[in-house]
Enzyme design. Structure first.
Site, PDB file in Angstrom:
ATOM      1  N   SER A  91      38.839  35.970  13.404  1.00  0.00           N
ATOM      2  CA  SER A  91      40.040  36.683  12.940  1.00  0.00           C
ATOM      3  C   SER A  91      40.297  36.572  11.447  1.00  0.00           C
ATOM      4  O   SER A  91      41.254  37.174  10.951  1.00  0.00           O
ATOM      5  CB  SER A  91      41.268  36.200  13.719  1.00  0.00           C
TER       6      SER A  91
ATOM      7  N   LYS B 158      40.737  39.843   9.746  1.00  0.00           N
ATOM      8  CA  LYS B 158      42.026  40.531   9.599  1.00  0.00           C
ATOM      9  C   LYS B 158      42.609  40.408   8.194  1.00  0.00           C
ATOM     10  O   LYS B 158      43.521  41.153   7.841  1.00  0.00           O
ATOM     11  CB  LYS B 158      43.019  40.001  10.640  1.00  0.00           C
TER      12      LYS B 158
ATOM     13  N   SER C 287      47.945  37.479  14.682  1.00  0.00           N
ATOM     14  CA  SER C 287      46.521  37.794  14.791  1.00  0.00           C
ATOM     15  C   SER C 287      46.211  38.758  15.928  1.00  0.00           C
ATOM     16  O   SER C 287      45.239  38.590  16.666  1.00  0.00           O
ATOM     17  CB  SER C 287      45.719  36.487  14.971  1.00  0.00           C
TER      18      SER C 287
END
Length: 395
Positions: free
Chosen positions: A68, A71, A131
């Protein structure tokens, strides 16, 4: 001002010259004999935000699954689209099949419902704070029309930033063999978020987010640590990636550090290892302002131009990072790329460099720029300059 000898260079003490400076600086891994802490991670880096100096690193260019941390680039693309007016925080996005929360079982999500209307502002928080994989897809489609187009934009920024070990295939970061990044590249992405999208970066400090009556905490546990001022950034985890964390913190001297740990074996461990790095960096180093934007460093003669001289300096502030207590020992010299400057010169054109030295070693370099445009001169002036240079070349 810095002085230059007949040999093009001269070393001078910087005492009283320290002012402010930036991106033109090149300061890589520092060799000061200060042993970094033991860090339990497959790869890590500790970078100073202002100078770009790498204070400590282990396998910083090793390609890893970013999970993640991906992101961060997703939020950067969205932040830039917001700045450019391509999308707006008040835009309402209809959640389609591809962004439906049910498509992301056993992974982090915002819990979006099919056909729900959600604002860009909320989706952005869903990406950064909790997230959300579902929120990442929804924002990608709204920003670029399709996820494929959005990922293409992500990789355009990869090229723009000069990242050598990063490629994205998704906006959320779930493992893909062709999706990878490195600790160094993630630190650079983090620095761009802080510098280029400050409004976006504020979201990274928010500790929780409630949506659909579901309250979720920010997964960056260092935001709650009262022993240091951490105000970002992002966690990541998959079974193949291990536990990742990009963290950024400031100290009372307005020094900002960015740490990246990747492939840590435990959830809590990524916070422990990041904290080790940040505390060690603040304890052992300080960041100094060196050359101030648009402040003259030297004035040099120009030949074949409509002006007889040009002021040299930097157009952006620059900083360097040194061990604590070494400020008074810092020296600097400048070198011109060519012995005689010749027109035309564009404003901002690099004509040399300022080199910083400590303990007899070069520790940082800043590009020296022309602070004004110098156009080509007329026929008679050029003829005289040719004669002058011809005579000088004889000696």
């Amino acid at each position: 001002m810095l002085k230059q000898s007949a040999k093009l260079t001269k070393t001078v003490l910087l005492s009283g010259m320290l002012a402010a400076s930036s991106a033109a600086i090149a300061q890589e891994e520092m060799q000061y004999g200060i042993t970094p802490p033991q860090v339990n991670a497959q790869t890590y880096i500790l970078m100073d935000y202002y100078s770009g100096a790498v204070l400590a690193a282990l396998n910083p260019d090793q390609r890893q699954y970013p999970a993640s941390l991906t992101k961060m680039m997703t939020s950067y693309v969205v932040g830039q689209a917001l700045r450019q007016g391509k999308i707006h925080n008040t835009d309402m996005v209809t959640i389609g099949e591809s962004a439906w929360g049910r498509n992301f079982p056993d992974s982090s999500k915002m819990f979006l419902n099919l056909n729900q209307q959600v604002s860009v502002q909320d989706l952005n928080k869903g990406v950064i704070i909790v997230s959300g994989n579902d929120a990442s897809v929804a924002l990608a489609e709204h920003t670029s029309g399709t996820v494929l187009n959005f990922v293409d934009t992500m990789n355009q920024y990869v090229q723009q930033f000069g990242l050598k070990n990063t490629n994205f295939t998704t906006p959320h970061g779930l493992d893909d063999p062709n999706q990878y990044s490195s600790a160094r590249d993630m630190a650079i992405i983090g620095a761009h978020i802080i510098r280029d999208t400050p409004e976006e970066y504020k979201i990274y400090a928010e500790k929780e987010f409630t949506f659909n009556k579901i309250k979720q905490p920010n997964r960056n546990g260092l935001l709650w640590d009262k022993t240091m001022n951490v105000d970002g950034m992002k966690t990541g985890h998959t079974s193949q990636a291990g536990y990742n964390l990009v963290a950024s913190a400031t100290n009372p001297s307005n020094m900002r550090l960015i740490s990246v740990v990747m492939g840590v074996p435990t959830y809590k461990g990524r916070e422990v290892e990041s904290k080790k790095l940040l505390q060690w960096g603040f304890a052992n180093f300080e960041t100094l302002k060196t050359l101030e934007a648009n402040k003259e460093v030297s004035e040099q003669p120009v030949y074949y131009g409509d002006e007889g001289s040009v002021k040299l300096g930097v157009l952006q502030d620059s900083f360097i990072t040194v061990p604590k207590g070494k400020k008074a020992e810092l020296k600097a010299r400048y070198e011109l790329d060519n012995k005689y400057l010749q027109a035309p010169l564009a404003k901002g054109q690099v004509v040399g460099k300022v080199i910083y030295q400590l303990d007899g070693k070069d520790v940082a370099v800043v590009n020296l720029q022309a602070m004004q445009e110098v156009k080509e001169g007329g026929f008679f002036g050029n003829a005289w300059d040719w004669l002058v240079l011809t005579v000088k070349s004889l000696f």
